[in-house]
Design an enzyme around this catalytic site. Structure first.
Site, PDB file in Angstrom:
ATOM      1  N   LYS A   1      17.613  -4.392  -5.616  1.00 36.19           N
ATOM      2  CA  LYS A   1      17.461  -3.879  -3.962  1.00 36.19           C
ATOM      3  C   LYS A   1      18.774  -4.331  -3.375  1.00 36.19           C
ATOM      4  CE  LYS A   1      14.651  -3.657  -0.026  1.00 36.19           C
ATOM      5  NZ  LYS A   1      13.338  -4.222   0.692  1.00 36.19           N
TER       6      LYS A   1
ATOM      7  N   THR B   1       0.928  -1.039   0.082  1.00 29.79           N
ATOM      8  CA  THR B   1      -0.099   0.151   0.001  1.00 29.79           C
ATOM      9  C   THR B   1       0.928   1.192   0.065  1.00 29.79           C
ATOM     10  OG1 THR B   1       0.007  -0.061   2.277  1.00 29.79           O
ATOM     11  CG2 THR B   1      -1.874  -1.007   1.135  1.00 29.79           C
TER      12      THR B   1
ATOM     13  N   THR C   1       8.417  -3.568  -1.981  1.00 35.32           N
ATOM     14  CA  THR C   1       9.882  -3.616  -2.361  1.00 35.32           C
ATOM     15  C   THR C   1      10.665  -4.789  -2.435  1.00 35.32           C
ATOM     16  OG1 THR C   1      10.645  -2.813  -0.191  1.00 35.32           O
ATOM     17  CG2 THR C   1      10.328  -1.133  -1.640  1.00 35.32           C
ATOM     18  N   ASP C   2      10.572  -5.904  -1.791  1.00 37.52           N
ATOM     19  CA  ASP C   2      11.494  -6.979  -1.811  1.00 37.52           C
ATOM     20  C   ASP C   2      11.736  -7.687  -2.960  1.00 37.52           C
ATOM     21  OD1 ASP C   2      11.880  -6.788   0.999  1.00 37.52           O
ATOM     22  OD2 ASP C   2      11.093  -8.590   1.777  1.00 37.52           O
TER      23      ASP C   2
END
Lengths: 440, 632
Positions: free
Chosen positions: A261, A106, A182-183
């Protein structure tokens, strides 16, 4: 289990059920001559079954241990919050159209200070009222596609997402934003880069490293950057929009096949590896950082190829690795293996025979480097030369994760092994560059 | 002014904040220290007011956000890590700090909570990089007894200290995050304090209990009081950041007086028949009328391309310049608001207009433009249109509040005991759980174990100081009230110096030095220990101590040995002293001869004048006696 006393279990749940109280009720707890009053708060799933959590008048939560003698009485009901969003700012006419597709991370939410619950807000008007700057940038349409943590996404989700993005583009929007945890955002970005080719408009993935309920969240700036890029960037590619530094100043746009990342928690965790980012958004302006990019044009017809083969593995080599790990994958029916080798692209000789066997059985084996930075070169040492001779495909400066996604995608498109190998070694979406430039 | 505090319905509650001397910060492994000099790391942030489900946002915070306020954080890698930068989730709650908070709870007869839940209290002025302060209640429903009266202690909480503000430049505010996340204990009393003097006494009593744990920091800013003051018909005003306990009674007295003065202004406005809707946001551009003004402030603003705006305040004539308390007028309060909301340098009001260099003609013209009559006042602001309008809106808002009496607000304490406007009082605490920090169970066994090892009660401390160290009662009490009680035992144990001398140095000598403007607090515990060690080893003398402390306060990285060397205060050898005395006797041959017996004290004076701090007086005395007796 009773939803209205969520999180409680065992002894405490019994007491609460018997006392006929629910989360949000104002309760009185009598214990050892002490009286506590407060609102019953949900219990974290990991909490034990001995404590009740209430919010006392000053707003603090405290946990009270429930014993045989503890008495819980309902003394009232705290009014459930009725949220009336402030009127969204007036929509400016003639703004570009942008679709925001949500996958579960979210990007905007509200806190229920009564119970501490954080609720996502995803309707366009909610977004405008929470991030009012958006109303100056684009006319927004929103869709909630999935509500999953990014680590639970699979290649099937990538396919569905690609189809959905293509649908929005076919409706004539000026750009698409995908909100994402984001992972695994880097994997999804790579997947969309291959599944959506010849794009007429940009597709921008965006996430947040600090949850959106906090005043210091990076979500709003990232979202504004992402929507600005979708609305008006001159390129039409799949990119990831995240903080450029730890300051709330600029949002950088990383190419979907080159982004990784690289930090567990910093705002600027995402970096472009072995290349330059495409552009950045600074003070609402798009600043291009390269001349080599696919131009935006509504004349272009999107090529949608959303299929991915799931039987492809990414295996990180480590000293002493057992060759049976490779064997297992072959026996389990895997069609492709991306090895994350050491240095320039090496694995120990003791697993050579398993690799050879895999290739003989028709499994595509490719080599990326666990160094992350730099290019594989399998001609320097005998080990590399031997692996190439066996048929291992060197992946040049491709990120291992991108290579995995690419091989899944290739095997989703073709059964022809030779063609697949050629495609794997050919640059399709900037995942391979022939020059390694000193950029970092 | 004599005030009958019960007649005005005075109620005061205290929130006492004390920094703890833990090894690590509250949610990370950084040392809880401050850094000096230039920051190694800087970064820029914006804080966005999050909406609650009720749609509430803190109005002041939301306003600042809309104006585009940015925060420039300063850090160095020794005192901050990614946690303070809000670039890494918090680690678990510091157990050492929790234990101290539990001890304080038990010492204040409070009930420890069974499970500690860390909360996020939303604060978005920039003082917390996260936009919230992490805080948790550790004990509840305590009480302390002062002069026979029971003072309820509502909460004992453990929380992280905020970043410290180091400046502001336009819309950018600067904060240093070294102090962020330093553990603080907050003790909240019920609003049952009915006189300024009682407020001071309660604050001292709480401070004594906190110090009894021997786990608290000392020095400026390590203990801070917030005072909640209200009177009948007035308003609840929160006064933040009182660092000097001795100022508390004065601050409360001045606040009562300020509220009473505001109430009398309200009465006067009512008498003049002012209605709220007469105060209008009708801001008039008077730039062209002021083109040739003699007023320097306005001249300068116009030359910078700024504009001058004015607003009429009907029936306020004479009230803006009226002193509420010394040096604080209603006009000052309006100026504070204008500065806060409009970022302007200040305002000009008609009660003092003549002193700004405006001519009679200009004033007459302004009055004409604004249609100002006999009883009316007006305000001038010179700035950009946006800032000027924000400032004047804040002024008219404050004028409307004057008609109602005292506005509820948060004020900051000034060093002279007056206060200044800080911000409107925030609404109900906006708190929600800090889900990144797991709750901690406080078991009964742990509590009873702590209960059996409570620090020595205060009265016992005085008794012990008298009995064990032979201090007189006055000195023992002074020491007990001093921040240095925490290291007194260690100083006595580790050195051979007389306890009375150590106690007197830490209390009376330090007090005198402070009066002379010496920043005694800058001297660290380690430095103090070394000072007394050197004294015990006769490397320096008692007389030299004030000079050494003075030097250390100005050379924070220096050691006491260096101080002694730099000041030339080493004890001179016996041979040197003997030679020096011979020399002095020789120089004063006549005096020695004529004074006879009296020569001893005379020579003593001469020697001490020359060698103060480098010799021990009893030694000088002995040598002089010996030498003088030989002369006879």
């Amino acid at each position: 289990m009773n939803e209205s006393i969520s999180g409680y279990k065992g002894r405490v749940l019994d007491v609460l059920v018997k006392s006929k109280v629910q989360v949000g009720d104002l309760v009185r707890i009598n214990k050892d001559d002490i009286t506590y009053e407060g609102i019953l708060i949900p219990r974290s799933e990991l909490g034990d079954d001995k404590h009740i959590v209430i919010k006392i008048r000053s707003g603090y939560n405290i946990g009270i241990e429930v014993t045989e003698e503890t008495k819980v009485t309902k003394i009232g009901v705290e009014k459930a919050p009725a949220f009336t969003p402030p009127a969204p700012p007036a929509q400016k006419p003639g703004l570009p159209k942008v679709s925001i597709i949500s996958t579960g991370g979210t990007i905007a939410s509200r806190v229920d200070y009564r119970t501490g619950a954080v609720r996502p807000a995803i309707s366009a008007s909610d977004l405008y009222s929470i991030v009012p700057e958006l109303s100056d940038v684009a006319a927004i349409d929103t869709q909630i596609l999935f509500s999953v943590f990014s680590e639970d996404l699979t290649p099937k989700h990538w396919s569905e997402l690609a189809v959905t993005v293509a649908e929005h583009i076919s409706r004539g929007v000026d750009g698409v934003v995908v909100t994402h945890g984001t992972d695994t955002m880097g994997y999804t970005a790579a997947a969309l880069s291959f599944a959506l080719r010849n794009l007429p408009v940009p597709v921008v993935l965006v996430g947040a490293q600090r949850s959106e309920d906090r005043p210091s969240s990076d979500a709003a700036l990232n979202l504004i950057g992402a929507v600005s890029a979708a609305a008006k960037a001159p390129f039409a590619e799949v990119v990831v929009a995240m903080h450029e530094t730890i300051s709330d100043e600029s949002v950088v746009l990383h190419r979907g096949t080159k982004v990784r990342k690289l930090h567990t928690s910093r705002r600027d965790a995402f970096k472009t590896v072995n290349a330059q980012p495409v552009a950045k958004v600074l003070d609402n302006q798009i600043v291009m950082l390269t001349d080599d990019y696919q131009r935006r044009s509504k004349e272009k017809n999107i090529i949608l190829q959303p299929k991915f083969e799931e039987k492809v593995a990414l295996i990180k080599f480590y000293p002493g690795m057992d060759s049976k790990i490779i064997d297992w994958h072959v026996e389990a029916g895997y069609n492709g293996i991306v090895l994350e080798g050491t240095g320039l692209g090496h694995v120990r000789q003791a697993i050579f025979h398993s690799i050879k066997k895999a290739i003989e059985k028709g499994v595509i084996v490719a080599m990326a480097s666990q160094c992350i930075w730099g290019r594989v070169n399998m001609n320097v040492y005998t080990t590399g030369r031997d692996l190439v001779a066996m048929g291992v495909v060197p992946l040049q400066d491709m990120l291992a994760e991108t290579a995995l996604v690419k091989l899944m995608w290739i095997l989703g498109q073709t059964q022809d092994k030779e063609k697949a190998k050629d495609l794997l070694a050919t640059n399709l979406a900037y995942e391979i560059s022939s020059r390694t430039v000193d950029v970092n | 002014m004599k005030v009958d505090f019960s007649a005005v319905g005075l109620k005061v509650g205290l929130e006492c904040h004390q920094q703890l001397a833990t090894k690590e910060k509250l949610f990370c492994a950084c040392k809880p220290d401050l850094f000096k000099g230039e920051p190694e790391i800087t970064f820029l942030r914006r804080l966005r007011p999050t909406q609650s489900e009720l749609g509430q946002t803190d109005p002041a915070a939301y306003f600042e956000f809309l104006k585009g306020v940015k925060i420039l954080y300063e850090a160095d890698s020794k005192t901050s890590c990614l946690v303070e930068m809000d670039e890494e989730p918090p680690h678990e709650l510091n157990r050492e700090a929790l234990e101290t908070a539990l001890l304080v709870s038990l010492m204040m007869n409070a009930t420890p909570v069974d499970e500690v839940h860390v909360m996020r209290k939303v604060v978005i002025d920039g003082s917390n990089t996260t936009g919230f302060q992490r805080t948790c209640v550790v004990g509840m429903n305590g009480l302390i007894v002062i002069d026979g009266k029971t003072i309820p202690i509502q909460h004992i909480s453990l929380e992280e200290d905020a970043a410290r503000k180091t400046g502001a430049d336009g819309l950018t505010v600067r904060y240093r995050i070294d102090r962020l996340c330093v553990p603080l204990i907050e003790v909240t009393t019920g609003p049952v304090i009915y006189s300024p003097e009682e407020a001071r006494k309660v604050a001292y009593a709480i401070g004594r209990i906190l110090r009894a744990t021997r786990k608290v920091k000392r020095g400026i800013g390590t203990i801070r009081q917030d005072l909640n003051v209200s009177i009948k018909d007035g308003a609840l005003v929160e006064i933040k950041g009182v660092q000097e306990l001795d100022l508390i009674s004065q601050i409360v007295e001045l606040e009562i007086q300020r509220q009473l003065s505001l109430l009398s202004i309200k009465d006067e406005l009512k008498k003049r028949g002012l209605a709220e809707d007469e105060i209008r946001d009708n801001f008039i551009d008077v730039t062209s009328d002021m083109a040739k003004t003699g007023c320097r402030v306005i001249q300068k603003a116009i030359s910078q391309g700024k504009q001058v705006f004015a607003v009429k305040l009907p029936k306020f004539s004479g009230l803006l310049g009226k002193e509420l308390i010394p040096n604080l007028r209603l006009g000052t309060e309006m100026a504070d608001r204008a500065r806060f909301w409009g970022r302007v340098g200040g305002i000009l009001h008609s009660d003092e207009i003549a002193s700004y260099g405006l001519t009679e003609d200009e004033i007459r013209q302004l009055k004409q433009i604004l249609k100002v009559e006999q009883q009316d006042a007006f305000i001038l602001v010179a700035d950009t249109k946006e800032n000027a309008f924000d400032a004047l809106s804040a002024v008219t808002e404050r004028a409307k509040e004057a008609l109602k009496g005292v506005p509820e607000e948060t004020r900051g304490a000034n060093p002279d005991g007056t206060t200044r406007y800080m911000r409107p009082r925030p609404g109900a605490a906006r708190m929600y759980p800090e889900t990144d920090v797991p709750p901690i169970t406080v078991s009964k066994d742990y509590v009873s174990q702590l209960r059996s090892h409570l620090p020595e009660p205060l009265e016992k401390t005085v008794e012990r100081l008298i009995k064990k160290y032979g201090l007189n009662e006055k000195l023992a009490r002074q020491l007990q009230d001093s921040e240095y009680i925490t290291i007194f035992d260690e100083l006595v144990d580790r050195t051979k110096v007389s306890p009375t001398f150590i106690a007197a140095t830490l209390t009376e000598t330090f007090k005198a030095l402070r009066r002379d403007g010496i920043e005694v607090d800058k001297v660290t515990d380690e430095q103090l220990i070394e000072v007394f060690e050197l004294l015990g080893l006769e490397k320096t003398s008692k007389e030299a101590i004030p000079e050494i402390i003075r030097w250390l306060s100005k050379n924070e990285d220096g050691t006491p040995s260096e101080a002694i060397k730099a000041l030339g205060l080493s004890i001179i050898s016996e041979q040197e002293l003997s030679d020096a005395v011979d020399e002095i006797i020789k120089q004063n041959e006549n005096e020695v001869r004529t004074r006879g017996e009296g020569a001893l004290s005379f020579l003593m004076g001469v020697v001490m004048k020359k060698y103060r701090g480098k010799v021990k007086p009893d030694k000088v005395n002995a040598i002089l006696r010996e030498k003088l007796s030989k002369l006879k």
